[in-house]
Design a protein around this motif. Structure first.
Motif, PDB file in Angstrom:
ATOM      1  N   ASP A 194      -4.923   0.596   3.065  1.00 27.43           N
ATOM      2  CA  ASP A 194      -5.601   0.938   1.807  1.00 27.43           C
ATOM      3  C   ASP A 194      -4.726   0.565   0.608  1.00 27.43           C
ATOM      4  N   MET A 195      -5.199  -0.395  -0.219  1.00 26.82           N
ATOM      5  CA  MET A 195      -4.437  -0.867  -1.367  1.00 26.82           C
ATOM      6  C   MET A 195      -4.851  -0.200  -2.681  1.00 26.82           C
ATOM      7  N   SER A 196      -5.667   0.843  -2.610  1.00 26.94           N
ATOM      8  CA  SER A 196      -6.173   1.460  -3.835  1.00 26.94           C
ATOM      9  C   SER A 196      -5.070   2.117  -4.651  1.00 26.94           C
ATOM     10  N   ARG A 197      -3.974   2.494  -4.017  1.00 29.81           N
ATOM     11  CA  ARG A 197      -2.843   3.092  -4.733  1.00 29.81           C
ATOM     12  C   ARG A 197      -1.580   2.262  -4.477  1.00 29.81           C
ATOM     13  N   SER A 198      -1.742   0.956  -4.579  1.00 27.67           N
ATOM     14  CA  SER A 198      -0.627   0.062  -4.286  1.00 27.67           C
ATOM     15  C   SER A 198       0.425   0.115  -5.385  1.00 27.67           C
ATOM     16  N   GLU A 199       1.620  -0.332  -5.043  1.00 30.48           N
ATOM     17  CA  GLU A 199       2.734  -0.380  -5.973  1.00 30.48           C
ATOM     18  C   GLU A 199       3.548  -1.634  -5.706  1.00 30.48           C
ATOM     19  N   ALA A 237       0.836  -1.194   0.000  1.00 27.53           N
ATOM     20  CA  ALA A 237       0.000   0.000   0.000  1.00 27.53           C
ATOM     21  C   ALA A 237       0.873   1.248   0.000  1.00 27.53           C
ATOM     22  N   GLU A 238       0.259   2.383  -0.371  1.00 26.38           N
ATOM     23  CA  GLU A 238       0.987   3.653  -0.280  1.00 26.38           C
ATOM     24  C   GLU A 238       1.357   3.933   1.169  1.00 26.38           C
ATOM     25  N   GLU A 257      -6.473   2.911   8.524  1.00 31.76           N
ATOM     26  CA  GLU A 257      -7.174   2.804   7.246  1.00 31.76           C
ATOM     27  C   GLU A 257      -6.268   3.189   6.079  1.00 31.76           C
ATOM     28  N   GLN A 258      -5.435   4.188   6.285  1.00 31.51           N
ATOM     29  CA  GLN A 258      -4.506   4.587   5.232  1.00 31.51           C
ATOM     30  C   GLN A 258      -3.392   3.549   5.055  1.00 31.51           C
TER      31      GLN A 258
END
Length: 301
Positions: A277-282, A252-253, A273-274
């Protein structure tokens, strides 16, 4: 057309299932094959030469070249011996497919120490020993293709397979480090995560799709990874039922706190939660690679 003429391959656990499919396909494409198998059940036990001999007979009957090997990958002399056989009988070793395995299922709390050691010795130490012996041949010739075998049990887990899963997860660490050690060579190392209808998977597959999960559908990916034209290394590939896909470890970010200021458990809890959060994973490239740009953004380096 992908061919393996003048190449020599060693396939461990090649007397049945996936290993047999690999050996037959490589041989059909011109490789000379060392067919290794103890001829035991999936739980280990009494040895037999019949399984390896049968595959060798299949290859020879089809016009290919193969020899049988009955050594154990879990024994240092056995691992070295099968590599020595390849060099002695065929003059070199170009391909190693680490496929041999056993399965002893049990919740960790109930598993005996003997069963733990057997699973780890065959899967993890067996792969390490064979890979080490193969590298000692491949590196001087500056060419080689090594394939490791992991499992969904190691990557995402499975019931009653904690030690098996631990051994299979170990393949990823082994691959990552060997890749770095020999990045300048023409020796590649990759990991396949196969799922197929074999003796080892009996009773574990969903009945609705089991008939589509033939071992022969895994072999084309493995053959590609073993080919001269495939230079990819240090990667994981899932293969099942004709579906092939690369698998990667992601992060995750997350959140970056100032390392020059106090960080408390409450701060971590508030940012949970941040953090997840994998919505902006790399792609995960290691701890230091991820930390450096964030510290630069904070003006700390």
């Amino acid at each position: 057309m992908i061919r393996f003429d003048n190449r020599v391959a060693l396939v461990t656990g090649a007397g049945a299932g996936l290993g047999r499919s690999y050996a037959l396909l490589l041989a059909a494409r011109g490789a000379k094959v060392v067919v290794n198998d103890l001829g035991t059940s999936v739980k280990g036990g009494e040895r037999s030469s019949a399984a390896a001999d049968a595959v060798v007979d299949e290859i020879r009957h089809a016009g290919g070249e193969a020899v049988a090997n009955y050594d154990s990958v879990a024994e240092p002399d056995g691992a070295a011996g099968m590599i020595d056989m390849a060099v002695r009988d065929f003059g070199r070793l170009d391909i190693l497919i680490n496929n041999a395995g056993i399965l002893r299922e049990s919740p960790l709390a109930e598993m005996t120490l003997e069963d733990m050691r057997q699973v780890l010795d065959v899967h993890l130490m067996g792969t390490i020993l064979c890979t080490q012996a193969a590298l000692r041949v491949m590196l001087p010739q500056n060419y080689g293709r090594i394939v490791l075998t992991s499992s969904g049990s190691g990557l995402v887990g499975n019931l009653r397979q904690s030690v098996y899963g631990a051994a299979k997860a170990g393949m990823i660490g082994l691959m990552n480090c060997v890749r770095l050690d020999h990045a300048q060579s023409q020796v590649t190392i990759n990991t396949v995560v196969p799922s197929a209808a074999t003796r080892m998977s009996a009773g574990l597959l969903w009945e609705t799709i089991e008939r589509h999960m033939k071992p022969e559908l895994i072999a084309p990916l493995v053959a590609w990874l073993c080919s001269e034209g495939c230079s990819r290394t240090g990667e994981i590939f899932n293969a099942t039922g004709g579906h092939f896909a690369r698998v990667a470890l992601m992060k995750a970010e997350g959140v970056q706190f100032d390392p020059m200021e106090p960080v408390t458990p409450e701060m971590v809890a508030d940012a949970a939660e941040q953090i997840v959060d994998m919505s902006r994973s790399e792609a995960y490239r290691g701890t230091m690679a991820a930390l450096e740009p964030r510290l630069k953004a904070l003006g700390r380096i």
